[in-house]
Scaffold this motif. Structure first.
Motif, PDB file in Angstrom:
ATOM      1  N   ARG A 293      46.831  26.313  71.396  1.00  6.33           N
ATOM      2  CA  ARG A 293      45.396  26.538  71.204  1.00  6.33           C
ATOM      3  C   ARG A 293      44.652  26.488  72.535  1.00  6.33           C
ATOM      4  NH1 ARG A 293      42.932  26.147  66.294  1.00  6.33           N
ATOM      5  NH2 ARG A 293      44.224  25.651  64.489  1.00  6.33           N
ATOM      6  N   ARG A 294      44.973  25.489  73.350  1.00  6.54           N
ATOM      7  CA  ARG A 294      44.274  25.353  74.638  1.00  6.54           C
ATOM      8  C   ARG A 294      44.510  26.570  75.514  1.00  6.54           C
ATOM      9  NH1 ARG A 294      45.166  19.699  73.856  1.00  6.54           N
ATOM     10  NH2 ARG A 294      47.368  19.871  74.433  1.00  6.54           N
ATOM     11  N   ARG A 295      45.764  26.986  75.612  1.00  8.17           N
ATOM     12  CA  ARG A 295      46.079  28.139  76.452  1.00  8.17           C
ATOM     13  C   ARG A 295      45.512  29.435  75.864  1.00  8.17           C
ATOM     14  NH1 ARG A 295      50.982  29.506  76.608  1.00  8.17           N
ATOM     15  NH2 ARG A 295      51.923  28.068  75.120  1.00  8.17           N
ATOM     16  N   GLY A 296      45.534  29.533  74.526  1.00  3.26           N
ATOM     17  CA  GLY A 296      44.995  30.722  73.890  1.00  3.26           C
ATOM     18  C   GLY A 296      43.500  30.870  74.115  1.00  3.26           C
ATOM     19  N   ALA A 297      42.756  29.762  73.986  1.00  4.04           N
ATOM     20  CA  ALA A 297      41.310  29.820  74.205  1.00  4.04           C
ATOM     21  C   ALA A 297      40.986  30.235  75.635  1.00  4.04           C
ATOM     22  CB  ALA A 297      40.689  28.461  73.893  1.00  4.04           C
ATOM     23  N   ALA A 298      41.672  29.628  76.595  1.00  7.18           N
ATOM     24  CA  ALA A 298      41.416  29.963  77.998  1.00  7.18           C
ATOM     25  C   ALA A 298      41.802  31.409  78.313  1.00  7.18           C
ATOM     26  CB  ALA A 298      42.180  28.998  78.905  1.00  7.18           C
ATOM     27  N   TYR A 299      42.921  31.828  77.757  1.00  6.42           N
ATOM     28  CA  TYR A 299      43.429  33.184  78.015  1.00  6.42           C
ATOM     29  C   TYR A 299      42.457  34.240  77.502  1.00  6.42           C
ATOM     30  CZ  TYR A 299      46.565  37.249  77.564  1.00  6.42           C
ATOM     31  OH  TYR A 299      47.136  38.494  77.631  1.00  6.42           O
ATOM     32  N   TYR A 300      42.051  34.129  76.235  1.00  4.75           N
ATOM     33  CA  TYR A 300      41.193  35.162  75.653  1.00  4.75           C
ATOM     34  C   TYR A 300      39.769  35.098  76.199  1.00  4.75           C
ATOM     35  CZ  TYR A 300      44.916  36.682  72.612  1.00  4.75           C
ATOM     36  OH  TYR A 300      46.106  37.205  72.145  1.00  4.75           O
ATOM     37  N   GLU A 301      39.352  33.921  76.619  1.00  6.27           N
ATOM     38  CA  GLU A 301      38.048  33.848  77.276  1.00  6.27           C
ATOM     39  C   GLU A 301      38.050  34.684  78.548  1.00  6.27           C
ATOM     40  OE1 GLU A 301      34.759  30.434  77.340  1.00  6.27           O
ATOM     41  OE2 GLU A 301      36.668  29.859  78.256  1.00  6.27           O
ATOM     42  N   ARG A 302      39.137  34.608  79.318  1.00 13.04           N
ATOM     43  CA  ARG A 302      39.257  35.432  80.523  1.00 13.04           C
ATOM     44  C   ARG A 302      39.369  36.916  80.162  1.00 13.04           C
ATOM     45  NH1 ARG A 302      43.017  31.425  81.869  1.00 13.04           N
ATOM     46  NH2 ARG A 302      44.739  32.903  81.555  1.00 13.04           N
ATOM     47  N   ILE A 303      40.111  37.211  79.096  1.00 12.31           N
ATOM     48  CA  ILE A 303      40.315  38.601  78.690  1.00 12.31           C
ATOM     49  C   ILE A 303      38.981  39.276  78.402  1.00 12.31           C
ATOM     50  CG2 ILE A 303      41.211  40.097  76.861  1.00 12.31           C
ATOM     51  CD1 ILE A 303      43.301  39.044  78.826  1.00 12.31           C
ATOM     52  N   PHE A 304      38.181  38.649  77.554  1.00 11.85           N
ATOM     53  CA  PHE A 304      36.951  39.298  77.120  1.00 11.85           C
ATOM     54  C   PHE A 304      35.883  39.307  78.203  1.00 11.85           C
ATOM     55  CE2 PHE A 304      38.920  38.541  72.949  1.00 11.85           C
ATOM     56  CZ  PHE A 304      38.798  39.816  72.421  1.00 11.85           C
ATOM     57  N   ARG A 305      36.115  38.570  79.259  1.00 12.65           N
ATOM     58  CA  ARG A 305      35.246  38.679  80.435  1.00 12.65           C
ATOM     59  C   ARG A 305      35.797  39.678  81.448  1.00 12.65           C
ATOM     60  NH1 ARG A 305      34.057  32.256  81.734  1.00 12.65           N
ATOM     61  NH2 ARG A 305      32.664  31.864  79.962  1.00 12.65           N
ATOM     62  N   GLY A 306      36.994  40.191  81.184  1.00  9.39           N
ATOM     63  CA  GLY A 306      37.620  41.128  82.115  1.00  9.39           C
ATOM     64  C   GLY A 306      38.125  40.458  83.360  1.00  9.39           C
ATOM     65  N   GLU A 307      38.540  39.178  83.232  1.00  7.70           N
ATOM     66  CA  GLU A 307      38.995  38.415  84.379  1.00  7.70           C
ATOM     67  C   GLU A 307      40.491  38.163  84.290  1.00  7.70           C
ATOM     68  OE1 GLU A 307      36.766  34.857  84.091  1.00  7.70           O
ATOM     69  OE2 GLU A 307      34.852  35.789  84.609  1.00  7.70           O
ATOM     70  N   GLY A 308      41.042  37.610  85.327  1.00  7.77           N
ATOM     71  CA  GLY A 308      42.428  37.171  85.315  1.00  7.77           C
ATOM     72  C   GLY A 308      43.399  38.240  85.746  1.00  7.77           C
ATOM     73  N   ARG A 309      44.653  37.836  85.889  1.00  8.84           N
ATOM     74  CA  ARG A 309      45.694  38.725  86.389  1.00  8.84           C
ATOM     75  C   ARG A 309      46.551  39.326  85.280  1.00  8.84           C
ATOM     76  NH1 ARG A 309      48.087  35.307  91.559  1.00  8.84           N
ATOM     77  NH2 ARG A 309      46.130  35.198  92.745  1.00  8.84           N
ATOM     78  N   SER A 310      46.274  38.982  84.025  1.00  9.22           N
ATOM     79  CA  SER A 310      47.097  39.503  82.939  1.00  9.22           C
ATOM     80  C   SER A 310      46.870  40.995  82.779  1.00  9.22           C
ATOM     81  CB  SER A 310      46.750  38.795  81.627  1.00  9.22           C
ATOM     82  OG  SER A 310      45.484  39.222  81.177  1.00  9.22           O
ATOM     83  N   LEU A 311      47.824  41.629  82.121  1.00  7.47           N
ATOM     84  CA  LEU A 311      47.699  43.055  81.841  1.00  7.47           C
ATOM     85  C   LEU A 311      46.439  43.335  81.038  1.00  7.47           C
ATOM     86  CD1 LEU A 311      49.013  45.882  81.920  1.00  7.47           C
ATOM     87  CD2 LEU A 311      50.234  45.269  79.816  1.00  7.47           C
ATOM     88  N   ALA A 312      46.191  42.525  80.008  1.00 10.56           N
ATOM     89  CA  ALA A 312      45.023  42.749  79.156  1.00 10.56           C
ATOM     90  C   ALA A 312      43.725  42.553  79.928  1.00 10.56           C
ATOM     91  CB  ALA A 312      45.069  41.820  77.942  1.00 10.56           C
ATOM     92  N   GLY A 313      43.646  41.508  80.730  1.00 15.04           N
ATOM     93  CA  GLY A 313      42.417  41.229  81.459  1.00 15.04           C
ATOM     94  C   GLY A 313      42.045  42.310  82.446  1.00 15.04           C
ATOM     95  N   ALA A 314      43.043  43.036  82.917  1.00 16.68           N
ATOM     96  CA  ALA A 314      42.777  44.069  83.910  1.00 16.68           C
ATOM     97  C   ALA A 314      42.187  45.328  83.299  1.00 16.68           C
ATOM     98  CB  ALA A 314      44.074  44.414  84.646  1.00 16.68           C
ATOM     99  N   PHE A 315      42.278  45.490  81.980  1.00 17.54           N
ATOM    100  CA  PHE A 315      41.910  46.760  81.366  1.00 17.54           C
ATOM    101  C   PHE A 315      40.935  46.608  80.203  1.00 17.54           C
ATOM    102  CE2 PHE A 315      46.257  47.543  83.109  1.00 17.54           C
ATOM    103  CZ  PHE A 315      45.857  48.394  84.132  1.00 17.54           C
ATOM    104  N   VAL A 316      40.052  45.630  80.258  1.00 17.13           N
ATOM    105  CA  VAL A 316      39.012  45.500  79.241  1.00 17.13           C
ATOM    106  C   VAL A 316      38.100  46.713  79.307  1.00 17.13           C
ATOM    107  CG1 VAL A 316      37.421  44.210  80.735  1.00 17.13           C
ATOM    108  CG2 VAL A 316      37.320  43.890  78.265  1.00 17.13           C
ATOM    109  N   VAL A 317      37.646  47.199  78.132  1.00 19.10           N
ATOM    110  CA  VAL A 317      36.783  48.372  78.085  1.00 19.10           C
ATOM    111  C   VAL A 317      35.398  47.969  77.580  1.00 19.10           C
ATOM    112  CG1 VAL A 317      38.727  49.934  77.756  1.00 19.10           C
ATOM    113  CG2 VAL A 317      37.520  49.025  75.752  1.00 19.10           C
TER     114      VAL A 317
END
Length: 294
Positions: free
Chosen positions: A216-240
């Motif tokens: 849960r902790r890692r998931g919350a942090a991960y998706y928070e970065r994703i939806f801000r378009g941040e981070g080095r993950s594949l998903a974070g790099a390509f937010v639309v």
């Protein structure tokens, strides 16, 4: 600020979930493309700013039969038929599948699947009578594959895709087209609720003794970065952006022969293709590298 110029007459478009995000952007894009847009939300007061730009606000709760019927009746009374139905309303239920309340799961399907299905049923008779119409359903990359933490949201999008595939073949002889829009992560308020599902809403933290606590902790942090378009993950790099999705909706609505699916964003195009070509074990390994897992 005066409203934007009146549409040129492409027919009446009924769009759900217009209070923010994809629905709002879609209503505005269709209006600018010449459609007579009815922008809907459970609380029409949330549509005031959008209405100033041209779309007509209308109350519609996709979990309420009488509300859906009244909205369709209003559009059909004015225009004879809904020419374009865009099912945008939806949200993401997240967290471990084991711990989800089945009442919450039912609510997820009521909004994401049954609401879209019932609105489609209500609008199809007039579309068939006219010999034309378009249904556009907003799906997701997670309508094509699933990752940990989103079992029921992803299941709802899988269901919407299956519904759309069957419907497309059933209504084609009547001149009605059906298209799916499959975006990757979109920078909207949708992400706030998606992230909240990984946290304890009362405290903003993970409860003690939760076997999925670290996930849960890692998931919350991960998706928070994703939806801000941040981070080095594949998903974070390509937010639309919502406008990217709205442009795909307009293309589907205006095409004489729309595609069955419109993928929005590089992430959607690449990962859906990977899911098609990789064996399950190889795709599981890809998911483990890219997404938080327990």
């Amino acid at each position: 600020m005066p409203p934007e110029p009146a549409p040129t007459g492409r027919g009446a478009a009924l769009v759900t979930g217009c209070s923010s995000g994809i629905g709002r952007a879609t209503a505005l894009a269709l209006h600018r493309a010449g459609h007579r847009v009815y922008a809907t939300a459970r609380r029409p007061g949330t549509l005031a700013a959008l209405a100033e730009k041209g779309p007509r606000p209308l109350a519609l709760d996709v979990t309420d039969e009488s509300s859906m019927a009244a909205a369709v009746d209003e559009v059909e009374s004015a225009h004879g038929a809904v020419t374009t139905l865009v099912n945008c309303a939806g949200y993401g239920l997240t967290g471990p599948a084991e711990e989800a309340s089945l009442d919450a799961v039912r609510e997820q399907f009521e909004t994401n699947v049954f609401g879209a299905a019932r609105l489609t049923q209500l609008t199809l008779p007039a579309m068939r009578a006219r010999g034309r119409g378009t249904v556009v359903n907003i799906s997701s990359i997670f309508g094509r594959y699933a990752v940990p933490g989103g079992a029921y949201y992803h299941a709802s999008k899988h269901a919407l895709e299956a519904f759309s595939d069957a419907l497309r073949l059933e209504v084609a002889p009547f001149g009605v087209r059906v298209a799916l829009i499959e975006p990757g992560p979109v920078r909207t308020r949708f992400g706030e609720r998606f992230v909240a599902g990984f946290r304890d809403e009362a405290e903003g933290t993970v409860p003690e003794g939760d076997p999925y606590g670290e996930f849960r902790r890692r998931g919350a942090a991960y998706y928070e970065r994703i939806f801000r378009g941040e981070g080095r993950s594949l998903a974070g790099a390509f937010v639309v952006e919502p406008e990217d999705v709205a442009r795909a909706v307009v293309r589907a609505a205006d095409a004489r022969r729309p595609r069955a699916r419109y993928r929005v964003g590089l992430l959607a195009r690449t990962t859906i293709q990977l899911r098609r070509v990789l064996p399950d074990r190889a795709f599981d390994a890809f998911v483990r590298r890219q997404f938080p897992v327990p």
